[in-house]
Design a protein around this motif. Structure first.
Motif, PDB file in Angstrom:
ATOM      1  N   SER A 185      45.867  18.375 -45.256  1.00 38.21           N
ATOM      2  CA  SER A 185      45.570  17.956 -46.633  1.00 38.21           C
ATOM      3  C   SER A 185      44.864  16.602 -46.636  1.00 38.21           C
ATOM      4  CB  SER A 185      46.861  17.862 -47.455  1.00 38.21           C
ATOM      5  OG  SER A 185      47.436  19.136 -47.598  1.00 38.21           O
ATOM      6  N   ALA A 186      45.352  15.698 -45.810  1.00 39.67           N
ATOM      7  CA  ALA A 186      44.712  14.382 -45.737  1.00 39.67           C
ATOM      8  C   ALA A 186      43.288  14.510 -45.222  1.00 39.67           C
ATOM      9  CB  ALA A 186      45.530  13.459 -44.835  1.00 39.67           C
ATOM     10  N   ALA A 187      43.084  15.372 -44.248  1.00 45.75           N
ATOM     11  CA  ALA A 187      41.728  15.589 -43.730  1.00 45.75           C
ATOM     12  C   ALA A 187      40.832  16.190 -44.796  1.00 45.75           C
ATOM     13  CB  ALA A 187      41.789  16.493 -42.500  1.00 45.75           C
TER      14      ALA A 187
ATOM     15  N   ALA B 261      62.968  22.477 -36.930  1.00 37.86           N
ATOM     16  CA  ALA B 261      61.905  21.752 -36.222  1.00 37.86           C
ATOM     17  C   ALA B 261      60.555  22.422 -36.454  1.00 37.86           C
ATOM     18  CB  ALA B 261      62.226  21.672 -34.733  1.00 37.86           C
ATOM     19  N   ASP B 262      60.540  23.754 -36.458  1.00 35.76           N
ATOM     20  CA  ASP B 262      59.289  24.485 -36.718  1.00 35.76           C
ATOM     21  C   ASP B 262      58.774  24.213 -38.132  1.00 35.76           C
ATOM     22  OD1 ASP B 262      59.389  25.532 -34.174  1.00 35.76           O
ATOM     23  OD2 ASP B 262      60.145  27.498 -34.804  1.00 35.76           O
ATOM     24  N   VAL B 263      59.679  24.218 -39.108  1.00 32.99           N
ATOM     25  CA  VAL B 263      59.282  23.945 -40.494  1.00 32.99           C
ATOM     26  C   VAL B 263      58.766  22.517 -40.620  1.00 32.99           C
ATOM     27  CG1 VAL B 263      60.161  23.656 -42.850  1.00 32.99           C
ATOM     28  CG2 VAL B 263      60.799  25.675 -41.512  1.00 32.99           C
ATOM     29  N   ASN B 264      59.454  21.579 -39.971  1.00 32.77           N
ATOM     30  CA  ASN B 264      59.009  20.193 -40.031  1.00 32.77           C
ATOM     31  C   ASN B 264      57.634  20.028 -39.389  1.00 32.77           C
ATOM     32  OD1 ASN B 264      61.308  19.382 -41.359  1.00 32.77           O
ATOM     33  ND2 ASN B 264      62.351  18.689 -39.516  1.00 32.77           N
ATOM     34  N   ALA B 265      57.404  20.705 -38.276  1.00 33.32           N
ATOM     35  CA  ALA B 265      56.094  20.635 -37.616  1.00 33.32           C
ATOM     36  C   ALA B 265      55.010  21.245 -38.497  1.00 33.32           C
ATOM     37  CB  ALA B 265      56.156  21.338 -36.262  1.00 33.32           C
ATOM     38  N   ALA B 266      55.322  22.374 -39.130  1.00 37.11           N
ATOM     39  CA  ALA B 266      54.346  23.014 -40.015  1.00 37.11           C
ATOM     40  C   ALA B 266      54.048  22.120 -41.214  1.00 37.11           C
ATOM     41  CB  ALA B 266      54.869  24.374 -40.475  1.00 37.11           C
ATOM     42  N   THR B 267      55.074  21.463 -41.738  1.00 41.41           N
ATOM     43  CA  THR B 267      54.875  20.548 -42.863  1.00 41.41           C
ATOM     44  C   THR B 267      54.002  19.369 -42.456  1.00 41.41           C
ATOM     45  OG1 THR B 267      57.014  21.183 -43.788  1.00 41.41           O
ATOM     46  CG2 THR B 267      56.075  19.099 -44.558  1.00 41.41           C
TER      47      THR B 267
ATOM     48  N   ASP C 101      51.799  19.353 -40.048  1.00 43.72           N
ATOM     49  CA  ASP C 101      50.434  19.874 -39.876  1.00 43.72           C
ATOM     50  C   ASP C 101      49.748  20.066 -41.222  1.00 43.72           C
ATOM     51  OD1 ASP C 101      50.738  19.870 -37.143  1.00 43.72           O
ATOM     52  OD2 ASP C 101      51.139  22.029 -36.994  1.00 43.72           O
ATOM     53  N   ALA C 102      50.470  20.617 -42.186  1.00 50.75           N
ATOM     54  CA  ALA C 102      49.890  20.833 -43.510  1.00 50.75           C
ATOM     55  C   ALA C 102      49.539  19.507 -44.168  1.00 50.75           C
ATOM     56  CB  ALA C 102      50.866  21.620 -44.385  1.00 50.75           C
ATOM     57  N   THR C 103      50.381  18.508 -43.992  1.00 49.25           N
ATOM     58  CA  THR C 103      50.104  17.183 -44.554  1.00 49.25           C
ATOM     59  C   THR C 103      48.860  16.583 -43.918  1.00 49.25           C
ATOM     60  OG1 THR C 103      52.457  16.839 -44.971  1.00 49.25           O
ATOM     61  CG2 THR C 103      51.075  14.879 -44.925  1.00 49.25           C
TER      62      THR C 103
END
Length: 76
Positions: free
Chosen positions: A58-60, A45-51, A53-55
């Motif tokens: 990146s979009a921003a 869940a932590d990795v998915n949340a970090a991914t 956030d990173a996505t």
């Protein structure tokens, strides 16, 4: 009278057998497995949340770059 003496002996043997059985180990293994699975699920869940956030970041960044390019074009 013999039955009264035999009964506690039978109970003692049954309790000893229960104490030495592998069911306790299996229960402990199940508890450990459940704990490990919960920890793994938390990590995923932590990795998915970090991914996510990173996505989003990146979009921003892409949006900001596009806005910067638009501003630069308007300034000319």
């Amino acid at each position: 009278m013999k039955k009264i003496v035999a009964l506690p002996l039978i109970v003692a043997v049954a309790m000893g057998a229960a104490a030495c059985s592998k069911k306790t180990d299996a229960a402990n293994n199940a508890d450990v497995s459940a704990d490990l699975n919960a920890a793994a699920n938390d990590a995923i869940a932590d990795v998915n949340a970090a991914t996510a956030d990173a996505t989003d970041n990146s979009a921003a960044a892409v949006d900001n770059a596009a806005a910067t390019d638009a501003n630069a074009s308007n300034a000319m």
